[in-house]
Design an enzyme around this catalytic site. Structure first.
Site, short mmCIF file in Angstrom:
data_model
loop_
_atom_site.label_atom_id
_atom_site.label_comp_id
_atom_site.label_asym_id
_atom_site.label_seq_id
_atom_site.Cartn_x
_atom_site.Cartn_y
_atom_site.Cartn_z
N TRP A 34 0.83 -1.21 0.00
CA TRP A 34 0.00 0.00 0.00
C TRP A 34 0.86 1.26 0.00
O TRP A 34 0.56 2.23 -0.69
CB TRP A 34 -0.95 -0.02 1.19
CG TRP A 34 -1.97 1.08 1.22
CD1 TRP A 34 -2.34 1.80 2.31
CD2 TRP A 34 -2.77 1.58 0.15
NE1 TRP A 34 -3.30 2.72 1.98
CE2 TRP A 34 -3.60 2.61 0.66
CE3 TRP A 34 -2.87 1.25 -1.21
CZ2 TRP A 34 -4.51 3.32 -0.13
CZ3 TRP A 34 -3.78 1.96 -2.01
CH2 TRP A 34 -4.58 2.98 -1.47
N ARG A 54 12.76 -0.13 5.42
CA ARG A 54 13.96 -0.64 6.09
C ARG A 54 14.80 -1.57 5.20
O ARG A 54 15.97 -1.81 5.50
CB ARG A 54 13.56 -1.38 7.37
CG ARG A 54 12.79 -0.52 8.35
CD ARG A 54 12.55 -1.25 9.65
NE ARG A 54 11.60 -0.55 10.49
CZ ARG A 54 11.90 0.48 11.28
NH1 ARG A 54 13.15 0.93 11.32
NH2 ARG A 54 10.97 1.07 12.01
N LYS A 128 -4.96 1.41 9.35
CA LYS A 128 -6.29 1.42 9.95
C LYS A 128 -6.28 0.60 11.24
O LYS A 128 -5.71 -0.50 11.27
CB LYS A 128 -7.31 0.84 8.97
CG LYS A 128 -7.38 1.62 7.66
CD LYS A 128 -8.12 0.88 6.57
CE LYS A 128 -8.09 1.68 5.28
NZ LYS A 128 -8.77 0.98 4.17
N GLY A 156 -10.44 4.20 2.15
CA GLY A 156 -11.46 3.95 1.15
C GLY A 156 -11.31 2.56 0.56
O GLY A 156 -10.45 1.77 0.97
N LYS A 220 -14.19 -2.29 9.65
CA LYS A 220 -14.50 -3.07 8.44
C LYS A 220 -13.65 -4.33 8.33
O LYS A 220 -14.09 -5.35 7.79
CB LYS A 220 -14.38 -2.19 7.20
CG LYS A 220 -12.99 -1.62 6.93
CD LYS A 220 -12.17 -2.47 5.98
CE LYS A 220 -10.80 -1.89 5.77
NZ LYS A 220 -9.98 -2.71 4.85
N THR A 277 -13.81 -5.02 1.02
CA THR A 277 -13.05 -5.93 1.87
C THR A 277 -13.83 -7.21 2.16
O THR A 277 -13.23 -8.27 2.36
CB THR A 277 -12.68 -5.24 3.19
OG1 THR A 277 -12.10 -3.97 2.90
CG2 THR A 277 -11.68 -6.04 3.99
N SER A 283 -8.47 -9.42 -0.06
CA SER A 283 -8.33 -8.92 1.31
C SER A 283 -7.83 -10.03 2.22
O SER A 283 -8.42 -11.12 2.27
CB SER A 283 -9.69 -8.42 1.82
OG SER A 283 -9.72 -8.37 3.23
N GLU A 310 -4.79 -7.30 9.82
CA GLU A 310 -5.16 -6.19 10.69
C GLU A 310 -6.43 -6.47 11.48
O GLU A 310 -6.55 -6.11 12.65
CB GLU A 310 -5.30 -4.90 9.88
CG GLU A 310 -4.01 -4.35 9.32
CD GLU A 310 -3.16 -3.64 10.37
OE1 GLU A 310 -3.45 -3.74 11.57
OE2 GLU A 310 -2.19 -2.97 9.97
#
Length: 379
Positions: A34, A54, A128, A156, A220, A277, A283, A310
């Site tokens: 991303w 890194r 997020k 989004g 979400k 998602t 996803s 996540e």
């Protein structure tokens, strides 16, 4: 124009058309999929981009071949991106910084940035979540670690690969608006970032509801795991649609309780991101849910590879925050119970569907015992 902002009035609909000055030099913190995609978006919009990470091998590949060989091997990146592992060099003379790191490492990264950030530069959250333990929204975390900087979020329905390949994509950029931002919205960080990232393929919308945008992004992922679990267990579109709709309601309740707006949850950063998602195993959240629904142990998912999901982390922080402030989120509670409390998937979703029958408009305030609810063994 000498750097001044031009204001025009449309002859067709009476709306004021304003021109905002872009941020010409943008730093992206995070060389994952991303972060790389957002660097490509900014470069395609004509910005000078520094992409920090890194791994020296990835930085070398990006600079020499214009390809992030680890995260986006099929995408050729535009000119205008310089990949760096030297943090001071990446931040030197930066006019805006995009933070694209996993939410669980954000506080540590902020501490690393502190000595090198140009004064007052706006910071844009492109990750997020809600911080585990504190219950902080990520913007609160950043404000605590890096005071004196405007903090916003970009969120989004945006898969990295589709974005970097130039498929038409829309997102929301949100910052809290000060009084002066309302007088001259074209000078607000949200407006200037929107112009900075806009291209023929990437369309950012402007919002002043930072809380609503952050809540949409955090919750979400948890709902997507629920959708994946039910899909993996063999259920079809009716089930997924119900989880999306009721999941969006949970997002609305939590956002509203924290000062956000329900309207924001119906936009790109809420309904848009949630729908995307929950609809594709691209996803990782949906994919994890599918594998668990198929009966795989967590350790067997993703072929045993250590993949950061996540929503798995957010299930803890979202549920913890909701419990603290008294917001009922039964879908998120169900995902939390399965992932972190050892609850059985089939029984948990059976109980979810057999909760008391409720009215959909809150104002109607009806609750009935479900005829198929299991009796509490303690009764």
């Amino acid at each position: 124009m000498d750097g001044q902002t031009l204001t025009l009035r449309s002859d067709t609909d009476g709306r004021i058309r304003r021109s905002a000055r872009p941020y010409d030099r943008i730093t992206v913190i995070g060389m994952g999929a991303w972060g790389t995609a957002l660097a490509a978006v900014a470069a395609s919009a004509g910005r000078e981009v520094r992409l920090w990470g890194r791994r020296a091998d990835l930085a070398r590949d990006i600079n020499e071949t214009r390809v992030n060989t680890r995260h986006l091997p099929d995408a050729h990146l535009p000119e205008g991106i310089l990949a760096l592992t030297d943090l001071p060099a990446a931040l030197e003379h930066s006019e805006a910084v995009l933070l694209v790191t996993p939410s669980r490492t954000l506080r540590k990264v902020c501490a690393e940035l502190r000595p090198y950030l140009p004064q007052g530069v706006p910071l844009v959250l492109c990750c997020k979540g809600i911080e585990q333990g504190t219950g902080y929204l990520l913007s609160h975390l950043v404000e605590e670690e890096l005071p004196g900087h405007p903090v916003g979020a970009l969120s989004g329905p945006t898969f990295a690969k589709e974005t970097v390949l130039g498929h038409p994509t829309a997102a929301t950029i949100a910052f809290e608006f000060r009084y002066t931002d309302r007088l001259r919205p074209e000078d607000s960080p949200a407006a200037r970032l929107s112009v900075s990232m806009s291209s023929s393929a990437f369309r950012p919308y402007i919002s002043d509801d930072l809380v609503g945008v952050e809540i949409g992004g955090a919750v979400k992922n948890v709902i997507a795991i629920a959708c994946g679990m039910m899909t993996g267990a063999g259920f079809a579109e009716n089930t997924r649609a119900a989880l999306i709709a009721r999941g969006m309601d949970e997002m609305k309740f939590l956002a509203e309780a924290l000062g956000g707006r329900r309207e924001t949850i119906t936009g790109l950063s809420g309904a848009g991101d949630l729908t995307l998602t929950c609809s594709s195993t691209t996803s990782r959240n949906m994919s994890l849910g599918v594998q668990l629904g198929q009966g795989k142990a967590r350790s067997e998912c993703f072929d045993g590879k250590k993949v950061v999901v996540e929503g798995e982390v957010n299930a803890i922080s979202v549920v913890d925050l909701a419990r603290r402030i008294g917001v009922h989120m039964p879908i998120c509670e169900t995902v939390h119970a399965i992932l972190h409390e050892g609850a059985a998937l089939d029984e948990s979703f059976t109980d979810l569907w057999a909760r008391p029958l409720e009215s959909e408009p809150r104002a109607l305030s009806i609750e009935l015992v479900h005829p198929k609810a299991r009796r509490d063994p303690a009764q």
